[in-house]
Design a protein around this motif. Structure first.
Motif, PDB file in Angstrom:
ATOM      1  N   VAL A  22     -16.884   3.525   6.395  1.00 31.67           N
ATOM      2  CA  VAL A  22     -16.658   2.197   6.946  1.00 31.67           C
ATOM      3  C   VAL A  22     -15.474   2.072   7.527  1.00 31.67           C
ATOM      4  O   VAL A  22     -15.029   1.554   8.657  1.00 31.67           O
ATOM      5  CB  VAL A  22     -16.730   1.202   5.959  1.00 31.67           C
ATOM      6  N   ALA A  23     -14.280   2.781   7.047  1.00 30.59           N
ATOM      7  CA  ALA A  23     -12.888   2.646   7.401  1.00 30.59           C
ATOM      8  C   ALA A  23     -12.990   3.261   8.899  1.00 30.59           C
ATOM      9  O   ALA A  23     -12.247   2.995   9.619  1.00 30.59           O
ATOM     10  CB  ALA A  23     -11.994   3.351   6.375  1.00 30.59           C
ATOM     11  N   ALA A  24     -13.535   4.388   8.981  1.00 31.66           N
ATOM     12  CA  ALA A  24     -13.204   5.269  10.080  1.00 31.66           C
ATOM     13  C   ALA A  24     -14.031   4.455  11.300  1.00 31.66           C
ATOM     14  O   ALA A  24     -13.609   4.697  12.644  1.00 31.66           O
ATOM     15  CB  ALA A  24     -14.008   6.586   9.687  1.00 31.66           C
ATOM     16  N   ARG A  25     -15.009   3.714  10.744  1.00 26.80           N
ATOM     17  CA  ARG A  25     -15.569   3.203  12.131  1.00 26.80           C
ATOM     18  C   ARG A  25     -15.085   1.796  12.448  1.00 26.80           C
ATOM     19  O   ARG A  25     -15.011   1.578  13.722  1.00 26.80           O
ATOM     20  CB  ARG A  25     -17.179   2.751  11.826  1.00 26.80           C
ATOM     21  N   HIS A  26     -14.612   1.201  11.415  1.00 28.27           N
ATOM     22  CA  HIS A  26     -13.986  -0.356  11.805  1.00 28.27           C
ATOM     23  C   HIS A  26     -12.623  -0.646  11.489  1.00 28.27           C
ATOM     24  O   HIS A  26     -11.997  -1.635  11.973  1.00 28.27           O
ATOM     25  CB  HIS A  26     -14.929  -1.328  11.069  1.00 28.27           C
ATOM     26  N   GLY A  27     -11.854   0.344  10.599  1.00 31.99           N
ATOM     27  CA  GLY A  27     -10.660   0.020  10.235  1.00 31.99           C
ATOM     28  C   GLY A  27      -9.472   0.361  11.246  1.00 31.99           C
ATOM     29  O   GLY A  27      -9.478   1.474  11.802  1.00 31.99           O
ATOM     30  N   GLN A  28      -8.433  -0.282  11.323  1.00 29.56           N
ATOM     31  CA  GLN A  28      -7.174  -0.017  12.009  1.00 29.56           C
ATOM     32  C   GLN A  28      -6.352   1.102  10.938  1.00 29.56           C
ATOM     33  O   GLN A  28      -5.465   1.744  11.316  1.00 29.56           O
ATOM     34  CB  GLN A  28      -6.442  -1.003  12.617  1.00 29.56           C
ATOM     35  N   GLY A  29      -6.661   0.677   9.575  1.00 30.81           N
ATOM     36  CA  GLY A  29      -6.161   1.446   8.515  1.00 30.81           C
ATOM     37  C   GLY A  29      -6.962   1.723   7.276  1.00 30.81           C
ATOM     38  O   GLY A  29      -7.828   1.099   7.292  1.00 30.81           O
ATOM     39  N   TRP A  30      -6.590   2.431   6.396  1.00 29.59           N
ATOM     40  CA  TRP A  30      -7.369   2.854   5.358  1.00 29.59           C
ATOM     41  C   TRP A  30      -6.376   2.925   4.190  1.00 29.59           C
ATOM     42  O   TRP A  30      -5.199   3.099   4.318  1.00 29.59           O
ATOM     43  CB  TRP A  30      -7.920   4.366   5.499  1.00 29.59           C
ATOM     44  N   VAL A  31      -6.789   2.325   2.957  1.00 29.87           N
ATOM     45  CA  VAL A  31      -6.133   2.015   1.891  1.00 29.87           C
ATOM     46  C   VAL A  31      -6.567   2.862   0.529  1.00 29.87           C
ATOM     47  O   VAL A  31      -7.729   2.916   0.402  1.00 29.87           O
ATOM     48  CB  VAL A  31      -6.134   0.613   1.547  1.00 29.87           C
ATOM     49  N   THR A  32      -5.547   3.510  -0.150  1.00 27.95           N
ATOM     50  CA  THR A  32      -6.094   3.860  -1.213  1.00 27.95           C
ATOM     51  C   THR A  32      -5.134   3.581  -2.446  1.00 27.95           C
ATOM     52  O   THR A  32      -3.760   3.323  -2.200  1.00 27.95           O
ATOM     53  CB  THR A  32      -5.898   5.632  -1.247  1.00 27.95           C
ATOM     54  N   THR A  33      -5.591   3.618  -3.710  1.00 27.49           N
ATOM     55  CA  THR A  33      -4.520   3.271  -4.607  1.00 27.49           C
ATOM     56  C   THR A  33      -4.369   4.790  -5.633  1.00 27.49           C
ATOM     57  O   THR A  33      -3.857   4.760  -6.566  1.00 27.49           O
ATOM     58  CB  THR A  33      -5.382   2.321  -5.802  1.00 27.49           C
ATOM     59  N   GLY A  34      -4.768   5.850  -5.008  1.00 27.53           N
ATOM     60  CA  GLY A  34      -4.609   7.330  -5.848  1.00 27.53           C
ATOM     61  C   GLY A  34      -5.554   7.504  -6.774  1.00 27.53           C
ATOM     62  O   GLY A  34      -6.729   6.855  -6.546  1.00 27.53           O
ATOM     63  N   ALA A  35      -5.378   8.141  -7.527  1.00 18.92           N
ATOM     64  CA  ALA A  35      -6.423   8.876  -8.458  1.00 18.92           C
ATOM     65  C   ALA A  35      -6.145   8.646  -9.997  1.00 18.92           C
ATOM     66  O   ALA A  35      -6.977   8.880 -10.850  1.00 18.92           O
ATOM     67  CB  ALA A  35      -6.591  10.218  -8.609  1.00 18.92           C
ATOM     68  N   GLY A  36      -5.361   7.501 -10.341  1.00 22.14           N
ATOM     69  CA  GLY A  36      -4.995   6.946 -11.412  1.00 22.14           C
ATOM     70  C   GLY A  36      -3.705   7.699 -12.177  1.00 22.14           C
ATOM     71  O   GLY A  36      -2.940   8.083 -11.315  1.00 22.14           O
ATOM     72  N   GLU A  37      -3.382   7.165 -13.162  1.00 27.74           N
ATOM     73  CA  GLU A  37      -2.144   7.371 -13.925  1.00 27.74           C
ATOM     74  C   GLU A  37      -1.979   8.588 -14.677  1.00 27.74           C
ATOM     75  O   GLU A  37      -0.711   8.952 -15.022  1.00 27.74           O
ATOM     76  CB  GLU A  37      -1.395   6.253 -14.666  1.00 27.74           C
ATOM     77  N   ASP A  38      -3.166   9.200 -15.112  1.00 31.15           N
ATOM     78  CA  ASP A  38      -3.243  10.317 -15.840  1.00 31.15           C
ATOM     79  C   ASP A  38      -2.767  11.644 -15.156  1.00 31.15           C
ATOM     80  O   ASP A  38      -3.433  12.518 -15.402  1.00 31.15           O
ATOM     81  CB  ASP A  38      -4.430  10.400 -16.527  1.00 31.15           C
ATOM     82  N   LEU A  39      -1.730  11.765 -14.492  1.00 30.23           N
ATOM     83  CA  LEU A  39      -1.446  12.976 -13.555  1.00 30.23           C
ATOM     84  C   LEU A  39       0.165  13.027 -13.510  1.00 30.23           C
ATOM     85  O   LEU A  39       0.778  12.008 -13.759  1.00 30.23           O
ATOM     86  CB  LEU A  39      -1.969  12.839 -12.136  1.00 30.23           C
ATOM     87  N   THR A  40       0.711  13.999 -13.194  1.00 32.20           N
ATOM     88  CA  THR A  40       1.830  14.196 -12.906  1.00 32.20           C
ATOM     89  C   THR A  40       2.013  13.762 -11.574  1.00 32.20           C
ATOM     90  O   THR A  40       1.185  13.433 -10.634  1.00 32.20           O
ATOM     91  CB  THR A  40       2.380  15.565 -12.887  1.00 32.20           C
ATOM     92  N   PRO A  41       3.370  13.223 -11.038  1.00 27.98           N
ATOM     93  CA  PRO A  41       3.579  12.683  -9.559  1.00 27.98           C
ATOM     94  C   PRO A  41       3.226  13.722  -8.419  1.00 27.98           C
ATOM     95  O   PRO A  41       2.422  13.439  -7.668  1.00 27.98           O
ATOM     96  CB  PRO A  41       5.035  12.390  -9.935  1.00 27.98           C
ATOM     97  N   GLU A  42       3.428  14.921  -8.964  1.00 25.02           N
ATOM     98  CA  GLU A  42       2.925  16.027  -8.090  1.00 25.02           C
ATOM     99  C   GLU A  42       1.522  16.147  -7.682  1.00 25.02           C
ATOM    100  O   GLU A  42       0.835  16.282  -6.754  1.00 25.02           O
ATOM    101  CB  GLU A  42       3.516  17.536  -8.324  1.00 25.02           C
ATOM    102  N   GLU A  43       0.649  16.123  -9.065  1.00 27.20           N
ATOM    103  CA  GLU A  43      -0.779  16.130  -8.884  1.00 27.20           C
ATOM    104  C   GLU A  43      -1.108  14.943  -8.059  1.00 27.20           C
ATOM    105  O   GLU A  43      -2.257  15.066  -7.370  1.00 27.20           O
ATOM    106  CB  GLU A  43      -1.259  16.063 -10.505  1.00 27.20           C
ATOM    107  N   SER A  44      -0.794  13.635  -8.333  1.00 28.32           N
ATOM    108  CA  SER A  44      -1.037  12.546  -7.636  1.00 28.32           C
ATOM    109  C   SER A  44      -0.902  12.533  -6.291  1.00 28.32           C
ATOM    110  O   SER A  44      -1.661  12.235  -5.567  1.00 28.32           O
ATOM    111  CB  SER A  44      -0.494  11.409  -8.347  1.00 28.32           C
ATOM    112  N   ALA A  45       0.149  12.972  -5.744  1.00 28.23           N
ATOM    113  CA  ALA A  45       0.275  13.287  -4.472  1.00 28.23           C
ATOM    114  C   ALA A  45      -0.726  14.429  -3.721  1.00 28.23           C
ATOM    115  O   ALA A  45      -1.154  14.133  -2.606  1.00 28.23           O
ATOM    116  CB  ALA A  45       1.650  13.630  -3.914  1.00 28.23           C
ATOM    117  N   SER A  46      -1.011  15.538  -4.674  1.00 28.08           N
ATOM    118  CA  SER A  46      -2.087  16.339  -4.166  1.00 28.08           C
ATOM    119  C   SER A  46      -3.239  15.724  -4.028  1.00 28.08           C
ATOM    120  O   SER A  46      -4.071  16.094  -3.022  1.00 28.08           O
ATOM    121  CB  SER A  46      -2.136  17.710  -5.157  1.00 28.08           C
TER     122      SER A  46
END
Length: 235
Positions: free
Chosen positions: A123-147
């Motif tokens: 849906v984002a690819a078809r209609h969005g000018q932008g795509w939003v994520t909130t990440g994968a949660g807080e049970d990760l290290t900052p480096e794991e989250s960025a990956s």
């Protein structure tokens, strides 16, 4: 945060709360009164919590929620760009729906589409000018989250390619507050986090105003120093 973009309004919506025709008219009005400075942020919502039960009905299944989301965004796209729309979907319909005088921004306001799964990313690819994520949660290290966010970026870019769209034309946004990064502790902490996510393919970080007693609690002075450092202002 943007250094070079004037403040703008963001209208956030879920399919749970609106019908496309009335929502399109509301958005058109906001676009008008703001002088064309509104961006629509839209996501599918969740199967539990306030947004799923506020109207007193049974929560939608994940499948129905995703179907409604895709149908809602597609119909909004048409309603805000075409002078008259007649459409009959599985969940939503319109009959000679007219958005007069039309959108202030042309061809319409930007859509920021929040999506974590493959159908939402399409849906984002078809209609969005932008795509939003909130990440994968807080049970990760900052480096794991960025990956992990980097892998999400790769998937949404793949969805763009599958849709015949240049992935570089999709603006990528991380809505902060849901990752393990202490990015509002200081200017340096913010810049370190911003660097990690930029390397992962994120174009913009959206930061919540500090709200005491919530997951968005943060030191107000530190927040203001970060904001000033990235807007060129002064206290």
């Amino acid at each position: 945060m943007h250094d070079d973009v004037p403040a703008a309004g963001h209208a956030r919506h879920l399919p749970n709360f609106r019908e496309p025709v009335t929502l399109a008219k509301d958005l058109m009005t906001l676009d008008d009164v703001s002088g064309g400075r509104v961006t629509l942020g839209i996501g599918a919502g969740t199967s539990s919590g306030f947004d799923a039960t506020v109207y007193g009905g049974e929560p939608w299944s994940a499948r129905e929620r995703t179907e409604r989301f895709g149908e809602m965004v597609g119909m909004l796209d048409r309603l805000l760009t075409e002078p008259s729309v007649t459409a009959e979907g599985t969940h939503y319909s319109a009959h000679e729906a007219r958005t007069i005088p039309g959108s202030t921004q042309q061809p319409r306001m930007p859509f920021l589409v929040a999506a974590g799964g493959p159908r939402g990313m399409r849906v984002a690819a078809r209609h969005g000018q932008g795509w939003v994520t909130t990440g994968a949660g807080e049970d990760l290290t900052p480096e794991e989250s960025a990956s992990d966010v980097g892998r999400q970026v790769e998937r949404v870019r793949s969805a763009c390619a599958d849709a015949g769209r240049d992935p570089a034309t999709l603006h990528t946004v991380l809505l902060t507050g849901f990752t393990p990064d202490p990015l509002l502790d200081s200017v340096s902490a913010f810049e370190e986090a911003a660097g990690r996510y930029a390397a992962a393919g994120i174009d913009e970080l959206v930061v919540h105003w500090p709200i005491p007693g919530t997951q968005f609690a943060a030191d107000q002075d530190a927040f203001e120093r970060i904001a000033l450092a990235h807007t060129g202002g002064s206290r």
